[in-house]
Design a protein around this motif. Structure first.
Motif, PDB file in Angstrom:
ATOM      1  N   PRO A 629       0.801  -1.236   0.000  1.00 30.02           N
ATOM      2  CA  PRO A 629       0.000   0.000   0.000  1.00 30.02           C
ATOM      3  C   PRO A 629       0.829   1.281   0.000  1.00 30.02           C
ATOM      4  O   PRO A 629       0.326   2.335  -0.385  1.00 30.02           O
ATOM      5  CB  PRO A 629      -0.817  -0.115   1.292  1.00 30.02           C
ATOM      6  CG  PRO A 629      -0.019  -1.027   2.173  1.00 30.02           C
ATOM      7  CD  PRO A 629       0.617  -2.004   1.250  1.00 30.02           C
ATOM      8  N   MET A 630       2.106   1.238   0.420  1.00 33.04           N
ATOM      9  CA  MET A 630       2.922   2.446   0.504  1.00 33.04           C
ATOM     10  C   MET A 630       3.859   2.604  -0.686  1.00 33.04           C
ATOM     11  O   MET A 630       4.694   3.507  -0.693  1.00 33.04           O
ATOM     12  CB  MET A 630       3.749   2.424   1.795  1.00 33.04           C
ATOM     13  CG  MET A 630       2.919   2.470   3.062  1.00 33.04           C
ATOM     14  SD  MET A 630       1.942   4.000   3.175  1.00 33.04           S
ATOM     15  CE  MET A 630       3.256   5.191   3.365  1.00 33.04           C
ATOM     16  N   LEU A 631       3.721   1.774  -1.701  1.00 34.99           N
ATOM     17  CA  LEU A 631       4.634   1.850  -2.844  1.00 34.99           C
ATOM     18  C   LEU A 631       4.500   3.199  -3.541  1.00 34.99           C
ATOM     19  O   LEU A 631       3.423   3.576  -4.007  1.00 34.99           O
ATOM     20  CB  LEU A 631       4.337   0.720  -3.830  1.00 34.99           C
ATOM     21  CG  LEU A 631       5.291   0.615  -5.024  1.00 34.99           C
ATOM     22  CD1 LEU A 631       6.703   0.308  -4.559  1.00 34.99           C
ATOM     23  CD2 LEU A 631       4.817  -0.437  -6.014  1.00 34.99           C
ATOM     24  N   LYS A 632       5.608   3.929  -3.621  1.00 35.32           N
ATOM     25  CA  LYS A 632       5.614   5.269  -4.220  1.00 35.32           C
ATOM     26  C   LYS A 632       6.457   5.337  -5.487  1.00 35.32           C
ATOM     27  O   LYS A 632       6.142   6.111  -6.389  1.00 35.32           O
ATOM     28  CB  LYS A 632       6.150   6.303  -3.223  1.00 35.32           C
ATOM     29  CG  LYS A 632       5.371   6.387  -1.931  1.00 35.32           C
ATOM     30  CD  LYS A 632       3.930   6.796  -2.165  1.00 35.32           C
ATOM     31  CE  LYS A 632       3.208   6.928  -0.827  1.00 35.32           C
ATOM     32  NZ  LYS A 632       1.759   6.924  -0.969  1.00 35.32           N
ATOM     33  N   ARG A 633       7.543   4.557  -5.546  1.00 33.57           N
ATOM     34  CA  ARG A 633       8.477   4.689  -6.661  1.00 33.57           C
ATOM     35  C   ARG A 633       8.711   3.328  -7.312  1.00 33.57           C
ATOM     36  O   ARG A 633       9.038   2.355  -6.624  1.00 33.57           O
ATOM     37  CB  ARG A 633       9.801   5.281  -6.172  1.00 33.57           C
ATOM     38  CG  ARG A 633       9.646   6.641  -5.520  1.00 33.57           C
ATOM     39  CD  ARG A 633      11.000   7.247  -5.176  1.00 33.57           C
ATOM     40  NE  ARG A 633      11.687   6.524  -4.115  1.00 33.57           N
ATOM     41  CZ  ARG A 633      11.541   6.762  -2.818  1.00 33.57           C
ATOM     42  NH1 ARG A 633      10.688   7.708  -2.415  1.00 33.57           N
ATOM     43  NH2 ARG A 633      12.219   6.089  -1.925  1.00 33.57           N
ATOM     44  N   LEU A 634       8.569   3.312  -8.623  1.00 31.24           N
ATOM     45  CA  LEU A 634       8.764   2.083  -9.395  1.00 31.24           C
ATOM     46  C   LEU A 634       9.692   2.397 -10.558  1.00 31.24           C
ATOM     47  O   LEU A 634       9.406   3.280 -11.379  1.00 31.24           O
ATOM     48  CB  LEU A 634       7.417   1.557  -9.902  1.00 31.24           C
ATOM     49  CG  LEU A 634       7.459   0.327 -10.823  1.00 31.24           C
ATOM     50  CD1 LEU A 634       8.077  -0.869 -10.095  1.00 31.24           C
ATOM     51  CD2 LEU A 634       6.052  -0.023 -11.301  1.00 31.24           C
ATOM     52  N   PHE A 635      10.808   1.661 -10.658  1.00 29.87           N
ATOM     53  CA  PHE A 635      11.793   1.884 -11.707  1.00 29.87           C
ATOM     54  C   PHE A 635      11.895   0.651 -12.599  1.00 29.87           C
ATOM     55  O   PHE A 635      12.092  -0.470 -12.111  1.00 29.87           O
ATOM     56  CB  PHE A 635      13.163   2.190 -11.096  1.00 29.87           C
ATOM     57  CG  PHE A 635      13.202   3.473 -10.315  1.00 29.87           C
ATOM     58  CD1 PHE A 635      13.408   4.679 -10.959  1.00 29.87           C
ATOM     59  CD2 PHE A 635      13.006   3.473  -8.939  1.00 29.87           C
ATOM     60  CE1 PHE A 635      13.422   5.873 -10.245  1.00 29.87           C
ATOM     61  CE2 PHE A 635      13.027   4.650  -8.220  1.00 29.87           C
ATOM     62  CZ  PHE A 635      13.231   5.860  -8.878  1.00 29.87           C
ATOM     63  N   LEU A 636      11.752   0.874 -13.900  1.00 26.46           N
ATOM     64  CA  LEU A 636      11.813  -0.195 -14.902  1.00 26.46           C
ATOM     65  C   LEU A 636      12.720   0.261 -16.049  1.00 26.46           C
ATOM     66  O   LEU A 636      12.360   0.186 -17.219  1.00 26.46           O
ATOM     67  CB  LEU A 636      10.405  -0.516 -15.419  1.00 26.46           C
ATOM     68  CG  LEU A 636       9.429  -1.099 -14.389  1.00 26.46           C
ATOM     69  CD1 LEU A 636       7.998  -0.993 -14.871  1.00 26.46           C
ATOM     70  CD2 LEU A 636       9.770  -2.553 -14.087  1.00 26.46           C
ATOM     71  N   LEU A 637      13.902   0.714 -15.720  1.00 23.76           N
ATOM     72  CA  LEU A 637      14.837   1.239 -16.706  1.00 23.76           C
ATOM     73  C   LEU A 637      15.634   0.094 -17.322  1.00 23.76           C
ATOM     74  O   LEU A 637      16.120  -0.789 -16.612  1.00 23.76           O
ATOM     75  CB  LEU A 637      15.785   2.243 -16.050  1.00 23.76           C
ATOM     76  CG  LEU A 637      15.107   3.399 -15.304  1.00 23.76           C
ATOM     77  CD1 LEU A 637      16.131   4.223 -14.545  1.00 23.76           C
ATOM     78  CD2 LEU A 637      14.325   4.274 -16.275  1.00 23.76           C
ATOM     79  N   GLY A 638      15.768   0.124 -18.644  1.00 21.13           N
ATOM     80  CA  GLY A 638      16.514  -0.933 -19.319  1.00 21.13           C
ATOM     81  C   GLY A 638      15.774  -2.251 -19.400  1.00 21.13           C
ATOM     82  O   GLY A 638      16.384  -3.296 -19.649  1.00 21.13           O
ATOM     83  N   CYS A 639      14.471  -2.247 -19.217  1.00 24.70           N
ATOM     84  CA  CYS A 639      13.661  -3.476 -19.285  1.00 24.70           C
ATOM     85  C   CYS A 639      13.185  -3.663 -20.721  1.00 24.70           C
ATOM     86  O   CYS A 639      12.024  -3.373 -21.054  1.00 24.70           O
ATOM     87  CB  CYS A 639      12.486  -3.399 -18.315  1.00 24.70           C
ATOM     88  SG  CYS A 639      12.978  -3.319 -16.582  1.00 24.70           S
ATOM     89  N   GLU A 640      14.059  -4.141 -21.575  1.00 22.95           N
ATOM     90  CA  GLU A 640      13.758  -4.209 -22.998  1.00 22.95           C
ATOM     91  C   GLU A 640      12.699  -5.250 -23.338  1.00 22.95           C
ATOM     92  O   GLU A 640      12.106  -5.203 -24.411  1.00 22.95           O
ATOM     93  CB  GLU A 640      15.032  -4.503 -23.793  1.00 22.95           C
ATOM     94  CG  GLU A 640      15.728  -5.798 -23.410  1.00 22.95           C
ATOM     95  CD  GLU A 640      16.995  -6.011 -24.206  1.00 22.95           C
ATOM     96  OE1 GLU A 640      16.880  -6.287 -25.418  1.00 22.95           O
ATOM     97  OE2 GLU A 640      18.089  -5.906 -23.625  1.00 22.95           O
ATOM     98  N   HIS A 641      12.437  -6.200 -22.454  1.00 23.03           N
ATOM     99  CA  HIS A 641      11.436  -7.232 -22.724  1.00 23.03           C
ATOM    100  C   HIS A 641      10.064  -6.884 -22.154  1.00 23.03           C
ATOM    101  O   HIS A 641       9.115  -7.656 -22.341  1.00 23.03           O
ATOM    102  CB  HIS A 641      11.897  -8.575 -22.143  1.00 23.03           C
ATOM    103  CG  HIS A 641      13.200  -9.063 -22.694  1.00 23.03           C
ATOM    104  ND1 HIS A 641      13.306  -9.611 -23.957  1.00 23.03           N
ATOM    105  CD2 HIS A 641      14.447  -9.071 -22.176  1.00 23.03           C
ATOM    106  CE1 HIS A 641      14.562  -9.950 -24.185  1.00 23.03           C
ATOM    107  NE2 HIS A 641      15.278  -9.622 -23.118  1.00 23.03           N
TER     108      HIS A 641
END
Length: 1036
Positions: A629-641
């Protein structure tokens, strides 16, 4: 639905059963859909394969002569489309048809369609039907699903009826080996379209045929798994028998030992020691028995099996058994005194309610061949255990065993058996001596160490410099707390061969060992129930080799995960073990380039999740990441698939503050600059190669962030790889060093426009000077460039509801902007270098009410920016348009349709190098036909007109154009121009518009309807005139 007839045959072997089926096909012509059950479920697939192999050679028999023999193996069931693909491949359909399946699969990937829900495709069914409709065929089908699929009409297969010529023979093949007595009522209830149910009688199975059946099953397993190709048939047969032995041996309290079957296979000598995790995992998944006691008892009576299972009231009978299992409720061994010398695996369990039972003296006297030993609820001397003479012991498993303080013989100073040990598995057995440094130094061949219910994770500090061949380490569900004086940061420094690390249940562990990054072969990391862990973060990052990761705040799974797979949902707790929940706030799997499986759940304090550089294809917040419930930041850099992000049905489960995506290959993981405006609810920074990924962003925004003013968007659709040169030009002032580390602005992460460096050096000639494109100074910007499906409709929602600025360039397809939307907030639109774009704003785009600047360049095929068209009402489009700028659009015939009071805000008009342009604005006679008679359009704020190289331009506006505030007109190369806007007379304190124009053009202008040359300043004529071409060729 048909009535199914049951029929028993007595084939006695695979070949015999095949011939029985052939006789049915010849004599029973009304039964065309036949289900084959085999011997209690065993061997049916082998018989079907034999039918497919032999049938082509029986064409001389009319009933067995078919135009096409279609053999379909869908044992590894995925979905209905997978079945259709198998049929298409068997029929060798053209590559264009197979491409349809690939394209739809790719489409579903981006839509986030669940793998199991993908159905057949109509166009492919049509092609299959066209091939089969005039053929007599037999379809042989191994059905891996849980449902009868005998009616294949929707797949394109013509109906198979009792009066037709086509035949279908099928069986269930659900990735398990079955020895289960045929239950007629249960199975008949499942069959609705099958005409005949055929089964073989176990009692008629000829001697030795069981082994033949297992060999056939082994061949099927090997053929279906490329990674098992190096394993021979005999090995797989023995693996099947051993797995049957395990499943029949263990009690409900002891069933977890089946999960380590691959260890037993290796330590018993069935499989080689150096077999890969992938191979052992595939065998573990493929070999699962489904059996019932009655059939198994009869099975053992008729056939000689290499194992003995003694339970409760059974009496041990001596014999040369290879594998023996004894389960006793008494304190006796049911008549067993000594293990046979041939025995290589032994399981002993005392089912007692009070205290463990002592092992009899001399039990292992002749056990030099023993390779795997498992003892449960037994007592023996820990100082001098009875199995020390087992010099070939490779697997030692102890479960709830205790020290009886007395034992046979004297204390041994050398434990020879430890040298040969490959696997040590201790469960709730507090044996300190076996894990002492001195004993571990003897275990130089140990590959797996599992400790459950004893020591905590800090025991790993004892492993530094020891067990250098360790591949799998489990220290789970400890009952002893940590020693706070022990530093475990370097405990894994020398574990380069470690493949699996399971620390489940270590709820007092606060940090991961820094040396975890040195475990360069690590494939599985499980941290379920490590609820005091602050961060999943190590200085040098987790190993790139990591394939599976699990962190379940609800606690450890009930059973261990088989090899590289994570525990399934049904094996996990349903509620958290504690009210406080897990403490972890940051999980970084950045750089784990092989990560394919992940499960995160029940982490109420998780703020940041970094999956940059992983191979995740679908990130599913309903199955992979839950209860955060507290998730604020999500990083998906370089996820080519990455193909899709499924946000789940519970839209209020969390509210992201920051989402960063980059799907280009070969990019670094630089985080973009972050907007520090607290009023922003969500920031999205995305660079995507395929615009279809935007559909996932649409779902996020639609579900949670409907108010556009609270969203910051910066989205680029491009395949341009990050330019290190551009990065080097970024000054320190342009970087923000803060809580997110080194951050670079998103435009700096994208390759600069082609030829921009040349243009900056050369510049433009005065009349060819063109205004710079609009700067991206808004909070919601979308840029579309060279990526795949660049103008996909998935972007439509983002463009129309959120994009204030739009930049489209270098798109090589003929697609136009997504149609059918109201563009409610777009302020700036920049289009350039789109050579196949025919129209910018199709008629399906409406309500461009906020557009202020339109800038276009090098649209080689565009005939207009927006076409004429019928509309019932004025939707207010272009009413705020201030700047209209176009360059190098050679086929442009007109720019925009116009009607009364169309452009009340237009200030500047700048057009150059548009060779076919006849009018800038044309009257849209399909809009407001009652106002056509007025024939006057006002441009009250227009101040500047710059027109260059428009040779066929006749008028700026097709009807009378009034521009009372016009200040500047610059015209050159517009040889066909005949009218200027009406500006009217000016008062003395108001300057007349200045005019720069060729004398020839000025002299050819027509003045009427209120336009007069005196309303302008004296024109300034260019020093250069259009030169007359010679009448003759200059060539000699």
């Amino acid at each position: 639905m048909t009535s199914t007839l049951t029929w028993a045959i007595a084939g006695g072997s695979v070949d015999g059963s095949r011939e029985e089926i052939f006789r049915i096909l010849q004599g029973w012509t009304d039964y065309k859909v036949i289900y084959l059950h085999g011997w209690g479920g065993l061997g049916a697939s082998a018989v079907l394969r034999s039918i497919a192999e032999v049938l082509p050679y029986r064409r001389t028999t009319p009933e067995l002569c078919f135009d096409k023999i279609i053999h379909i193996d869908c044992s590894d069931w995925k979905n209905r489309r997978g079945l259709q693909r198998a049929i298409a491949e068997e029929l060798e359909l053209e590559s264009s048809i197979m491409a349809v399946l690939d394209k739809q699969d790719e489409f579903d990937d981006f839509q986030g369609v669940d793998e199991s829900s993908r159905n057949e495709i109509t166009s492919v069914s049509r092609e299959i039907h066209n091939i089969l409709k005039y053929s007599r065929f037999v379809l042989i089908f191994h059905n891996g699903s849980d449902n009868e699929i005998a009616n294949l009409v929707n797949f394109g297969v013509p109906p198979i009826t009792s009066f037709g010529d086509n035949v279908m023979i099928w069986t269930y093949r659900r990735r398990m080996l079955t020895i289960k007595k045929y239950e007629e009522d249960e199975l008949l209830h499942e069959l609705r379209y099958t005409h005949l149910f055929v089964y073989d009688r176990m009692g008629f199975l000829a001697p030795g045929q069981l082994y033949e059946l297992l060999c056939k099953e082994a061949d099927i397993i090997v053929a279906r798994n490329p990674c098992i190709q190096g394993v021979n048939q005999l090995m797989v047969v023995h693996c099947c028998l051993y797995k049957l032995f395990l499943q029949c041996s263990v009690s409900k309290n002891n069933s977890n030992w089946v999960d380590v079957a691959s260890n037993y296979w290796i330590c018993d000598g069935i499989l080689p020691k150096d077999i890969t995790l992938e191979t052992s995992d595939a065998l573990h998944r493929e070999i699962t028995w489904k059996w019932d006691d009655n059939v198994l008892t009869k099975f053992k009576e008729h056939f000689e099996l290499p194992f003995l299972i003694v339970k409760e009231d059974d009496v041990y009978e001596e014999g040369p058994y290879r594998w023996i299992s004894v389960t006793s409720r008494d304190r006796e061994m049911l008549g067993m005194k000594t293990l046979p010398a041939e025995t290589s695996s032994f399981f002993l369990e005392f089912v007692m309610s009070d205290q463990p039972t002592m092992l009899p003296n001399g039990l292992f006297e002749h056990s030099s061949n023993l390779g795997a030993l498992t003892l449960r609820c037994c007592a023996f001397s820990f100082a001098s255990p009875p199995f020390l003479k087992c010099h070939n012991l490779r697997f030692l498993g102890l479960d709830h065993c205790t020290d009886d303080k007395i034992g046979e013989g004297e204390d041994h100073t050398e434990w020879v058996c430890l040298h040969s040990l490959w696997v040590l598995d201790l469960r709730y057995t507090h044996w300190n001596e076996i894990l002492s440094p001195a004993k571990m130094d003897l275990m130089d061949n140990l590959m797996e160490l599992s400790i459950e219910g004893v020591w905590c994770w800090q025991y790993t500090t004892c492993l530094q410099g020891r067990l250098l061949n360790l591949q799998r380490l489990r220290v789970i569900k400890p009952t002893r707390g940590p020693d706070i004086s022990t530093d475990a940061s370097n405990s894994l420094m020398d574990k380069a061969k470690l493949e699996i690390l399971d620390l489940s249940g270590n709820n007092e562990m606060e940090i991961l060992p820094n040396s975890l990054s040195k475990a360069s072969s690590l494939q599985v990391l499980i941290l379920d129930g490590c609820n005091d862990l602050k961060n999943v973060l190590v200085p040098d990052g987790l190993p790139q080799s990591l394939k599976s990761f699990s962190f379940d705040g609800c606690g450890p799974a009930f059973r261990r995960a088989p090899i590289v797979e994570l525990p399934p949902k049904q094996e996990r707790p349903s509620t958290p073990a504690t009210k406080e929940g897990a403490s972890v706030s940051n999980i970084s799997l950045k750089g784990c380039s092989q990560l394919a499986h992940m499960f995160v759940r029940g982490l109420p304090n998780l703020v940041e999740l970094d999956l940059s550089g992983t191979t995740i294809r679908t990130l599913d917040f309903s199955t992979m990441v839950l209860e955060v419930p507290m998730l604020k930041r999500l990083f998906l850099l370089g996820c080519e698939h990455l193909r899709a992000i499924i946000w789940g049905r519970n839209t209020d489960s969390f509210r992201l503050k920051l989402l960063c995506i980059d799907t280009r290959a070969g990019t670094s993981f630089h985080r973009p600059c972050i907007n520090q405006n607290e009023a922003i609810w969500l920031e999205v920074h995305a660079i995507v190669v395929d615009a279809r990924l935007a559909r996932s962003l649409r779902q996020l925004l639609y579900n949670r962030y409907a108010a556009d003013e609270n969203v910051y968007l910066n989205i680029h659709v491009t395949s341009a790889v990050y330019s290190e040169l551009n990065q080097s030009k970024v000054t320190d002032k342009e970087k923000k060093i803060g809580m997110y580390g080194d951050q670079v602005s998103l435009p700096q992460l994208v390759q600069a426009d082609r030829y921009s460096d040349v243009q900056s050096m050369v510049g433009d000639a005065p009349m060819q000077d063109f205004p710079k494109p609009p700067t991206n100074n808004v909070d919601r910007h979308i840029e579309i460039a060279e990526g795949r499906h660049a103008l996909d409709s998935g972007l439509g929602y983002l463009m129309t509801w959120f994009a204030e600025s739009l930049h489209v360039h270098d798109v090589l397809t003929s697609a136009c902007l997504p149609n059918g939307y109201s563009w409610l907030v777009l302020k700036q639109c920049r289009m350039e270098r789109c050579p196949k774009l025919g129209e910018v704003f199709p008629l399906g785009i409406y309500e461009l009410k906020e557009l202020e600047t339109f800038w276009a360049s090098d649209l080689l095929m565009a005939c207009w920016i927006r076409s004429k068209g019928y509309r019932m009402i004025n939707d207010g489009s272009f009413r705020k348009l201030q700047h209209l700028r176009l360059r190098s659009c050679p086929r442009l015939q007109f720019v925009l349709p116009v009607w009364v009071d169309s452009f009340p805000s237009l200030e500047t008009l700048h057009i150059i190098h548009c060779g076919d342009l006849r009018h800038v604005f044309v009257l849209n006679d399909k809009w407001y036909p009652e106002e056509i008679s007025i024939q006057v359009v006002a441009f009250p704020k227009l101040t500047t007109i710059h027109l260059h190289d428009l040779p066929v331009l006749q008028q700026i506006c097709e009807v009378k154009m009034v521009a009372p505030n016009l200040k500047t007109i610059k015209i050159r190369g517009c040889w066909g121009l005949r009218r200027l806007p009406v500006v009217g007379p000016r008062s003395r304190d108001m300057k007349k518009p200045t005019v720069e124009i060729e004398k020839d053009v000025w002299d050819a202008l027509e003045w009427d309807g209120g336009a007069a040359p005196g309303h302008f300043e004296a024109p300034v004529h260019s020093r250069y005139y259009k030169k007359k071409l010679p009448r003759v060729s200059v060539l000699r």
